[in-house]
Enzyme design. Sequence first.
Site, PDB file in Angstrom:
ATOM      1  N   TYR A 118       9.833  50.534  71.161  1.00  0.00           N
ATOM      2  CA  TYR A 118       9.845  49.211  71.782  1.00  0.00           C
ATOM      3  C   TYR A 118       8.909  49.246  72.979  1.00  0.00           C
ATOM      4  O   TYR A 118       9.011  50.131  73.823  1.00  0.00           O
ATOM      5  CB  TYR A 118      11.264  48.858  72.232  1.00  0.00           C
ATOM      6  CG  TYR A 118      11.393  47.534  72.954  1.00  0.00           C
ATOM      7  CD1 TYR A 118      11.200  46.329  72.282  1.00  0.00           C
ATOM      8  CD2 TYR A 118      11.728  47.488  74.309  1.00  0.00           C
ATOM      9  CE1 TYR A 118      11.328  45.117  72.939  1.00  0.00           C
ATOM     10  CE2 TYR A 118      11.857  46.270  74.968  1.00  0.00           C
ATOM     11  CZ  TYR A 118      11.659  45.091  74.287  1.00  0.00           C
ATOM     12  OH  TYR A 118      11.789  43.894  74.941  1.00  0.00           O
TER      13      TYR A 118
ATOM     14  N   ASP B 193       3.648  54.998  76.583  1.00  0.00           N
ATOM     15  CA  ASP B 193       4.522  54.013  77.212  1.00  0.00           C
ATOM     16  C   ASP B 193       5.678  54.782  77.837  1.00  0.00           C
ATOM     17  O   ASP B 193       6.638  55.143  77.166  1.00  0.00           O
ATOM     18  CB  ASP B 193       5.019  53.004  76.176  1.00  0.00           C
ATOM     19  CG  ASP B 193       5.971  51.988  76.797  1.00  0.00           C
ATOM     20  OD1 ASP B 193       6.310  52.138  77.988  1.00  0.00           O
ATOM     21  OD2 ASP B 193       6.378  51.046  76.082  1.00  0.00           O
TER      22      ASP B 193
ATOM     23  N   LYS C 253      10.676  50.222  85.056  1.00  0.00           N
ATOM     24  CA  LYS C 253      12.046  50.698  85.326  1.00  0.00           C
ATOM     25  C   LYS C 253      12.168  51.505  86.629  1.00  0.00           C
ATOM     26  O   LYS C 253      12.232  50.911  87.690  1.00  0.00           O
ATOM     27  CB  LYS C 253      12.581  51.437  84.104  1.00  0.00           C
ATOM     28  CG  LYS C 253      12.644  50.463  82.910  1.00  0.00           C
ATOM     29  CD  LYS C 253      13.464  50.877  81.729  1.00  0.00           C
ATOM     30  CE  LYS C 253      13.641  49.675  80.813  1.00  0.00           C
ATOM     31  NZ  LYS C 253      13.046  49.783  79.496  1.00  0.00           N
TER      32      LYS C 253
HETATM   33  C1  LIG Z   1      12.142  48.631  78.853  1.00  0.00           C
HETATM   34  C2  LIG Z   1      10.918  49.005  78.161  1.00  0.00           C
HETATM   35  C3  LIG Z   1       9.815  48.143  78.080  1.00  0.00           C
HETATM   36  C4  LIG Z   1       9.862  46.723  78.574  1.00  0.00           C
HETATM   37  O1  LIG Z   1      10.076  46.641  79.934  1.00  0.00           O
HETATM   38  P1  LIG Z   1      10.604  45.236  80.550  1.00  0.00           P
HETATM   39  O2  LIG Z   1      10.601  45.483  82.018  1.00  0.00           O
HETATM   40  O3  LIG Z   1      11.967  45.028  79.961  1.00  0.00           O
HETATM   41  O4  LIG Z   1       9.654  44.182  80.126  1.00  0.00           O
HETATM   42  C5  LIG Z   1       8.653  48.609  77.515  1.00  0.00           C
HETATM   43  N1  LIG Z   1       8.567  49.854  77.030  1.00  0.00           N
HETATM   44  C6  LIG Z   1       9.611  50.713  77.075  1.00  0.00           C
HETATM   45  C7  LIG Z   1       9.452  52.085  76.534  1.00  0.00           C
HETATM   46  C8  LIG Z   1      10.826  50.305  77.620  1.00  0.00           C
HETATM   47  O5  LIG Z   1      11.854  51.148  77.628  1.00  0.00           O
END
Ligand SMILES: *Cc1c(COP(=O)(O)O)cnc(C)c1O
Length: 428
Positions: free
Chosen positions: A144, A239, A267
């Site tokens: 994701y 990511d 995060k």
């Molecule tokens: C949470 C997450 C996202 C998206 O971040 P948001 O701040 O919710 O838009 C993208 N990539 C990874 C791996 C994530 O865990």
Amino acid sequence: MGFTKSHRLYKRAQKLIPGGVNSPVRAFRAVGGKPVFISRGQGSKIYDVDGNRYIDYVLSWGPLILGHAHPKIMNALRTALDKGTSYGAPTSLEVELAELVLKAYPSMDKVRMVNSGTEATMSAIRIARGFTGRDKIIKFEGCYHGHADGLLVKAGSGATTFGVPDSPGVPKSYAKNTITVPFNDISACKEVIKNNWKSLACVILEPVVGNIGCVLPKPGFLETLRKLTKAYGIVLIFDEVMTGFRVTYGGAQAYYGISPDMTCLGKVIGGGLPVGACGGKKEIMAMVSPEGPVYQAGTLSGNPLAMTAGIETLKILSKKDTYKKLEQKASSLEKGLIDAAKRAGVKTRFYRAGTMFCTYFTDTPVVDYQTAKTSDTARFARFFLSMLKKGMYIAPSQFEAGFISLAHSVNDIEKTIRAVYESLLETR
Ligand SMILES: *Cc1c(COP(=O)(O)O)cnc(C)c1O
């Protein structure tokens, strides 16, 4: 344990907000329950509007690695607040956070702050496309990367939970530029890259897949991706929105010793406020406006309150022994959880990278999206509801990582292991 006020609020919310929530997985639909409404957090605990207390393993879905309302962060925020909330002009805080981030991630020469993980990955892909002059991207099933069009193809998190891998509203013309490959499948990667490299801008992945629980890369998988992308001039994007400053200070790239071309963060670097970041090598980041032609912007990007929370978080994390303490907590929880499952006679598979982890209700080793799906989600739902009633707040879906913070005490962990054992017995 009463939930009257939460249930009343949920009823009101459902009339006003789609599904009553501002992010799908919060609605507890995957476990057939109703969400509890939270009124405050302190350390390892959150408190709901009915006065129930929970030990929290969601931690706002990852950001709160120091626990809730850490006094140093709260004090720094109070001081920052007195100076106003936003200026739309550069501040020293942005420089300071950028320095901390770049020092921790030597693969990045420059970084751009944004407001969410979604913005970070969306921008990184645009930059990679601008840099290579190519359109196609490779992503992995179950990874994701936020909810930008083109990335909502075989995505994890809420998309897995709700079985909507391809969201309506994403034009086919976008999705057609996204090639998906099973995670950990080296031969599939080789084949796809060899056949498509002329049109491939980037390969994007979660180096540890946290959005279908916690799936670790097989030895050699990340190394091979690094070699292949280098050989064909494809941008490798890690990511690390979840894994950054989480699996260790330098993220999964330090943990596994791989240097990607670009990195996305979010995060933890916001310390609980909305922050994301994308960065990479000098020549790639030179593409970004106003230095280069690839447009990227944000009214509130680099917001002083968000930068302050990020700086304070990284300062504490960079202290000697912080990750040693985190590792001790996570490994004692791991031992306890594995042991509890054995004693309860429930077949589970447990995985962990630093302070993110997942227990699957399956006998099959979990290495990708397909094997993650072998988990008994009905049993997980019973387990979740039983844990909630015991004052344990875990993610309301099998396909999410659990997190532990510096604020979790030995006593918290012992209580949790006891609750897990009892809840596992109840699910049999
Ligand atoms: C949470 C997450 C996202 C998206 O971040 P948001 O701040 O919710 O838009 C993208 N990539 C990874 C791996 C994530 O865990």
